[in-house]
Design a protein around this motif. Sequence first.
Motif, short mmCIF file in Angstrom:
data_model
loop_
_atom_site.label_atom_id
_atom_site.label_comp_id
_atom_site.label_asym_id
_atom_site.label_seq_id
_atom_site.Cartn_x
_atom_site.Cartn_y
_atom_site.Cartn_z
N GLU A 1 -7.21 -5.85 -1.22
CA GLU A 1 -7.57 -5.36 0.11
C GLU A 1 -8.95 -5.89 0.51
N GLY B 1 -8.78 -9.29 1.89
CA GLY B 1 -8.13 -9.48 3.18
C GLY B 1 -6.66 -9.09 3.25
N TYR B 2 -6.06 -8.67 2.16
CA TYR B 2 -4.65 -8.27 2.18
C TYR B 2 -4.52 -6.88 2.77
N GLN B 3 -3.56 -6.72 3.67
CA GLN B 3 -3.31 -5.42 4.30
C GLN B 3 -1.88 -4.99 4.01
N GLY C 1 -0.29 -2.26 4.42
CA GLY C 1 0.33 -1.28 5.32
C GLY C 1 0.95 -1.87 6.57
N ARG C 2 0.79 -3.16 6.80
CA ARG C 2 1.35 -3.75 8.03
C ARG C 2 2.86 -3.86 7.92
N ASP D 1 5.42 -7.73 8.51
CA ASP D 1 4.44 -8.82 8.50
C ASP D 1 5.18 -10.13 8.31
N TYR E 1 3.92 -12.20 5.13
CA TYR E 1 3.72 -11.36 3.94
C TYR E 1 3.50 -12.15 2.66
N ASP F 1 0.19 -14.25 2.87
CA ASP F 1 -1.02 -13.42 2.94
C ASP F 1 -1.37 -12.86 1.57
#
Length: 104
Positions: free
Chosen positions: A71, A74-76, A78-79, A82, A85, A88
């Motif tokens: 996180e 830069g990894y999210q 909860g999107r 995506d 995916y 990322d």
Amino acid sequence: MPIARQISALLVAASLGSGTVTPTFAQDDASGAANAAVPGGASSAKPTKAERKQARKEARAKKNAELKKLEAAGYQPGRANDQNYPQDLQNAQKKAGIGQGASQ
């Protein structure tokens, strides 16, 4: 089982010609002797409940630490839906210096 009942069971079995009969009290002694031969009994190969709990705690802490690093890179997670995916996640793994072992 009282001894008189065990003896009568042996006599009945012998009179019926059922072959070799091991009395129940002798079976209990044999299994106890077998377990006594193994240090710690038969369950010495299994981890204890406390050891399993500690292993779960350590695994969870490792997973959470890795997720925090991703996180921060830069990894999210909860999107929803995506489009990028896998890319990322791989980019965040490279940036955080985390191996891709489980994600591939």
